[in-house]
Design a protein around this motif. Sequence first.
Motif, PDB file in Angstrom:
ATOM      1  N   THR A   7      -4.252 -11.540  -2.335  1.00 17.63           N
ATOM      2  CA  THR A   7      -5.048  -9.634  -2.576  1.00 17.63           C
ATOM      3  C   THR A   7      -3.255  -8.487  -2.397  1.00 17.63           C
ATOM      4  O   THR A   7      -3.417  -7.633  -2.419  1.00 17.63           O
ATOM      5  N   GLY A   9      -2.143  -7.554   0.936  1.00 18.01           N
ATOM      6  CA  GLY A   9      -2.402  -7.154   1.561  1.00 18.01           C
ATOM      7  C   GLY A   9      -1.075  -7.584   2.628  1.00 18.01           C
ATOM      8  O   GLY A   9      -0.758  -8.371   2.770  1.00 18.01           O
ATOM      9  N   SER A  25      -7.460  -6.090   3.779  1.00 19.40           N
ATOM     10  CA  SER A  25      -9.497  -5.509   4.156  1.00 19.40           C
ATOM     11  C   SER A  25      -9.421  -6.521   5.839  1.00 19.40           C
ATOM     12  O   SER A  25      -9.186  -7.905   5.844  1.00 19.40           O
ATOM     13  N   PRO A  32     -10.340  -2.436   0.674  1.00 21.24           N
ATOM     14  CA  PRO A  32      -8.942  -2.719   1.023  1.00 21.24           C
ATOM     15  C   PRO A  32      -8.546  -1.022   1.566  1.00 21.24           C
ATOM     16  O   PRO A  32      -9.389  -0.414   0.628  1.00 21.24           O
TER      17      PRO A  32
END
Length: 95
Positions: A7, A9, A25, A32
């Motif tokens: 992702t 992230g 997320s 996100p």
Amino acid sequence: MYRNDVTGGEILLESDGTFSATAVSTDSLSGPADFSGRWEFVDSSSSRDFIYLTIDDNGLGKTAGIQLYTSGRGTVEFGTPDKPPSLVLTKVAAP
């Protein structure tokens, strides 16, 4: 720094007790988001250990804080102890 390569992230936990999250997320229903605040490690005797993230300035709407569970050496995850994680992040070298 912890990152999810799929992702993108990231969460950076600073030694002064602050954190910043980018493109994270926190559950399967949210998209996100970027947010920041303070963190503290909670050594739980009744459940799994976790990192409590106190979010600054309503960074996630009405959510004031969330739990980031430790899931093994070098990994953390969003979710609850009794359900599969919604996002797993792995420790990487900070830039």
